[in-house]
Design a protein around this motif. Structure first.
Motif: not given
Lengths: 299, 735
Positions: A133-158
């Motif tokens: 996420v950019w605020c005035d050109g600066m990255e202020v956060s990272q925003f992720t929808y987890f698909q896999q953790v430890g090679g295991i599908d995340c269900d539901p998605v976090s």
């Protein structure tokens, strides 16, 4: 709108805000790790069907990023504020923008953008899609929808949101040298600077990371943690949480060895694969435990 | 006739995927509709950060009715067969017709299939189309059984101002959309048709059409630069990207602090572009980069953008401080001193380090320099330094500045200007539209770089496959062809590859074999077997120099060379495609197996191509084919070839005498012309063969009853074939 004036105000504001959104406010995990994602409240809780909402500050250690306190914004120890919501609510972007308003970044005055940036952690065998996420050109956060953790599908998605607190604070406080950040304002009005709290730590820890850490001890520790982790996961034990502690410790050992420059390019990939194997095994074991929502077949 | 309006509204779609996604959506929907007999008048697809939109006009309200005829069982077939047919068609026996066929009477069902309402068909096919949309990367998200690029929030689907009801990815279609994330009031917008949709979005600060957003950005950029006495440095790729990052683009201009202005402009521009997506501006009078940058925001801020500009300037300051830090640090060490650091950079697992590669390129550049008349010392120096910038901080941060930085650092080290230029230009050409180096030293290093790359990867078997070329060998070959042909350089590729080969094999020998021998000998010595150790050492070392090893090495080289020349042949075809050069002629010249000088090759092919366009050429080719066919048949029959000169005393007919005579003089002058590279002249000589060849086939019967005469005539034809093969292998020529 009042801006969160000091570093600690920023943390308190974010905690209050996310608590109101139903997140449990956890405390930092007491093992060294490279990012808030490694906290079991994210890695392990992202797996399995149980709903989960948590937010916490996590000290993040990146030995290689040490600059002996001489770089304006690079630190080998810094704070991340981590939010995890499982399943990701459909208005999670709006909730996030609400948090920016709360800390004094008014979207009517700033240019806020969601720019493609997919996240991947080879050591955790985890990945997701999202944005920085950019605020005035600066990255202020990272925003992720987890698909896999430890090679295991995340269900539901976090949905996972990570704020780099120092960077965000520097932006909000209009400061260009991280050690100048106002950490807190004392009752007598005196401002305690970030440097007073952390400069010496950066200097000494940088020396440790790059020069003094005993690599033989670290290599041995790595092996020990790996061994202990595997033992804890043996078929009849399934001690997912203590095993996972060993896994993060091994990961931190690797990071230190990497900073010491004693791991070659080819070895590097092999070490990452070893940590990933541990992480995967821990995640698989977690799903066999009650909190991972294992339902015993013969109840 | 009715219109369709479709919008898929989601969280932010990656900029790089938007345009293609809109195209794919159009393709899928159009395809599905035409498969169902639904034709339309017009279709437009739009894409942006949060939506894909499709607008179609002139769709019918219903599918056309179709009359379908189905053949059934024979009239005298068992009752069960008829029952089955009735069930299948849903008709009664009375409704069936009977058709006469040669095999007897059969039942015929005529079914009138009523066209369905278009809205119903749409509701059925659209979700299927969406599910097929090929996103480069897609994700699962809560509440959706299917994947999408990011969570989907809304679907507008209006047909003739009516909602087409369906569900996709957990979202139900409807008639409302949303405006700009921050500039609209955030309330749902009701839409009926495309026109009111586009206008309503515009009112809510969303410009639907990416092309329109690009035009706005471009015009605003130019205007903003102009009023400051500056001009835009155009950047088409960046323009495409930023148009996908803003629904309501607003151009703002910020300042670059003076302290950064003595950093090379390439660094500033790259840093601004890759990290911040800013455009650079320049002074139109001097061409120098200006201390201003242009950013594209997605916001009309209440303060006119003051905070936004200030924020961006601060971010840029931090970015450029980093870049300047690297630039300052990098110059504290000479390039020369960095060459050793290349030992720590692996070039490829099978090919050792960058340092080893530099050693090879250095030697090869020297050899090539000598061939092309470049300064050998400068070429070797340039090759030695050319890769050293890979170890610098700036190139570590911005790999695309490799070479460019090498030149700056070389100049800073007071290296010769030719050496510095070569450090930058030896990567050229980096693509089909890039220029080739033209100064001798740069050429030598550029060729050495590319030819070493080609030989090295072929030598370890890492050759390109049908679709994959991970080491960009095709580009290296095309670059080589471009450099050689545009500079008209005469180089034998075989010779260059032979140099590479020797170097490779000797390195392999030294690296792999010698240490083993030495270790064995040393081990024996340590054990006290001194005499034996010496014997092993001497004998084995000798072995390495033995003919057997040489034989193996030369065998390897030959096989690499065959592959490489074939690879070059295919690249030459690609390189000459634009000029309309015939592929079969390239094959014809290559298959002589002696042509490895690309400039000469092209001259030969071009002369041949124009010759074949003449009457003489076409007829001679026909004569050749006839001769070759006869020879092939007779050689097969006799199980032997007809080599050797025809005997003069066996020639009786005037036409065969004439041909023999013509061939005699032609052979010598064609050989001389080819040797002197006078290909046009050689073709002229060949042209003169046409008449005697035609006359020969007209009057002379090759397969004479007298076996001696027959054989002599066949020898004459073989000679014709061989004479033409001095120029090209005519059997490869089509037509």
């Amino acid at each position: 709108m009042p801006k969160a004036k000091t570093f600690q105000d920023l943390i308190l504001t974010l905690q209050n805000y996310w608590a109101k959104q139903g997140c449990l406010i956890l405390q930092p995990y007491d093992v060294e790790m490279g990012a808030g994602t490694f906290h079991p409240a994210t890695t392990l809780r992202a797996l399995g069907p149980r709903p989960w909402r948590a937010a916490y500050v996590q000290p993040s250690r990146r030995p290689k990023d040490g600059r002996y306190g001489e770089n304006p914004n690079r630190l080998q120890h810094y704070y991340q504020f981590q939010v995890i919501m499982k399943p990701a609510p459909s208005d999670i972007q709006e909730l996030y923008l609400g948090s920016l308003r709360e800390i004094g970044l008014d979207p009517a005055l700033h240019d806020i953008r969601f720019v493609e940036d997919d996240w991947e952690s080879p050591t955790l065998g985890a990945w997701g899609l999202g944005w920085e996420v950019w605020c005035d050109g600066m990255e202020v956060s990272q925003f992720t929808y987890f698909q896999q953790v430890g090679g295991i599908d995340c269900d539901p998605v976090s949905g996972e949101i990570t704020y780099g607190l120092e960077r965000l604070a520097m932006y909000v406080q209009d400061v260009e040298w991280v050690y100048d950040l106002a950490f807190a304002e004392q009752p007598d009005g005196r401002i305690v600077r970030y440097g007073e709290v952390f400069l010496q730590n950066e200097q000494e820890q940088s020396a440790f990371n790059f020069e003094l850490a005993d690599t033989e001890i670290l290599f041995q520790h790595f092996k020990d943690y790996e061994k202990q982790c595997n033992e804890l996961l043996n078929a009849n034990k399934k001690m997912a949480l203590p095993a996972y502690d060993q896994c993060i410790k091994a990961s931190h050992c690797f990071n230190l060895l990497d900073a010491r420059g004693v791991i070659s390019v080819t070895e590097r990939a092999a070490y990452i694969a070893r940590v990933r194997a541990l992480a995967k095994a821990c995640c698989e074991a977690w799903l066999e435990t009650p909190m991972g929502d294992y339902t015993p077949r013969f109840a | 006739m009715a219109d369709l309006l479709l919008e898929l509204f989601s969280e932010e779609i990656p900029a790089r995927m938007q345009v293609q996604a809109a195209k794919d959506l159009e393709r899928l929907v159009v395809g599905a509709l035409s498969d169902r007999g639904l034709l339309f008048e017009g279709v437009r697809a739009f894409s942006g950060p949060r939506r894909l939109t499709l607008a179609m006009s002139g769709l019918p309200a219903k599918q056309p009715d179709v009359k379908e005829e189905l053949k059934g069982p024979k009239v005298d077939a068992p009752a069960a067969a008829l029952d089955g047919f009735l069930r299948k068609t849903g008709l009664t026996k009375e409704q069936l017709k009977i058709e006469k066929t040669p095999k007897g009477d059969v039942y015929l069902a005529v079914i009138d299939r009523k066209g369905r309402d278009t809205i119903e068909v749409l509701a059925e096919i659209l979700p299927e189309c969406f599910a097929k949309l090929p996103w480069p990367k897609s994700m699962r998200f809560p509440g959706s059984p299917v994947r999408w690029v990011r969570p989907l929030h809304g679907i507008v689907c209006m047909f003739d101002a009516e909602v087409v009801p369906f569900e996709f990815a957990g979202v139900t279609s409807g008639n409302t959309t949303m405006g700009h994330r921050f500039l609209s009031d955030g309330k749902p917008i009701k839409v009926r048709h495309f026109d009111d949709y586009e206008k309503a979005l515009h009112d809510a600060h969303v410009i639907l059409d990416a092309e329109q957003r690009k035009a706005i950005i471009f015009e605003e950029l130019k205007a903003a630069a102009f009023v400051r006495g500056l001009e835009l440095i155009p950047d088409e790729g960046l323009l495409d990207e930023v148009a996908g990052l803003a629904e309501w683009p607003v151009v703002l201009i910020g300042a670059i602090q003076d302290e950064f202005m003595d950093v090379p402009p390439e660094i500033l521009q790259t840093s601004m572009r890759t990290h911040q997506k800013y455009f650079s501006l320049r002074d139109p009078k001097t061409g120098k980069m200006a201390n201003r940058f242009a950013l594209i925001s997605n916001m009309v801020a209440e303060d006119g953008g003051k905070e936004i500009i200030a924020g961006n300037e601060r971010v840029l300051r931090a970015r450029l401080s980093d870049a300047k830090f690297f630039w300052d640090q990098d110059r504290k060490r000479t390039l020369e001193s960095r060459v050793d650091d290349l030992k720590n950079i692996v070039f490829h697992a099978k090919l050792g380090t960058q340092y080893e590669r530099v050693e090879r390129i250095e030697a090869l550049a020297g050899e090539i320099a000598e061939k092309i008349g470049a300064d050998v010392a400068k070429a070797k120096r340039a090759a030695r330094l050319a890769k050293a910038d890979l170890t610098t901080g700036v190139v570590g941060e911005f790999p695309e500045l490799q070479g460019v930085m090498g030149r700056y650092y070389a100049l800073h080290d007071n290296e010769d200007i030719d050496v510095a230029d070569a450090a930058r230009d030896h990567y050229k050409p980096v693509g089909p539209s890039d220029s080739v180096p033209t100064s001798n030293v740069s050429i030598a290093v550029a060729l050495a770089d590319k030819l070493d790359q080609l030989y090295a990867f072929f030598a370890v078997g890492e050759t390109p496959t049908g679709s994959g070329d991970p080491f960009a060998l095709r580009r290296a070959a095309l670059g080589t062809i471009g450099i050689l042909s545009q500079n008209k350089l005469r180089i034998s590729l075989t010779e260059v590859f032979a140099w590479s080969s020797v170097r490779f094999l000797s390195v392999a020998l030294v690296r792999e074999v010698v240490p083993v021998v030495d270790r064995v000998a040393l081990g024996l010595e340590e054990l006290g077997y001194d005499a034996l150790a010496h014997k092993v050492f001497n004998e084995q070392r000798e072995q390495l120099a033995s003919p057997k090893y040489a034989e193996e090495a030369s065998e390897k080289f030959r096989s690499h060379l065959v592959l490489l020349m074939k690879f070059f042949k295919d690249r030459v075809k690609v390189a000459l495609r634009g000029k309309g050069t015939r592929h079969d002629l390239i094959d014809a010249v290559f298959s002589l197996g002696i042509e490895d000088d690309l400039v000469r090759l092209v001259a030969r092919v071009e002369a041949l191509q124009s010759f074949l366009k003449t009457d003489e050429g076409a007829n001679l080719l026909a004569g050749y084919k006839r001769a070759a066919n006869i020879l092939k048949a007779e050689e097969k029959k006799d199980k032997k070839t007809f080599d050797g000169a025809p005997e003069a005393k066996l020639l009786s007919l005037p036409e065969e005498k004439a041909l023999a005579e013509a061939l005699g003089s032609a052979e010598t002058s064609i050989a001389a012309d080819v040797k002197a590279e006078k290909f046009v002249e050689a073709m002229g000589v060949m042209a003169k063969l046409r008449a005697p060849v035609d006359a020969f086939f007209d009057k002379v019967k090759v397969n004479d009853d007298d076996p001696k005469v027959r054989e002599n005539r066949l020898k004459l034809l073989a000679r014709l074939r061989d004479t033409l093969h001095l120029v090209a292998d005519f059997s490869k020529i089509e037509g």
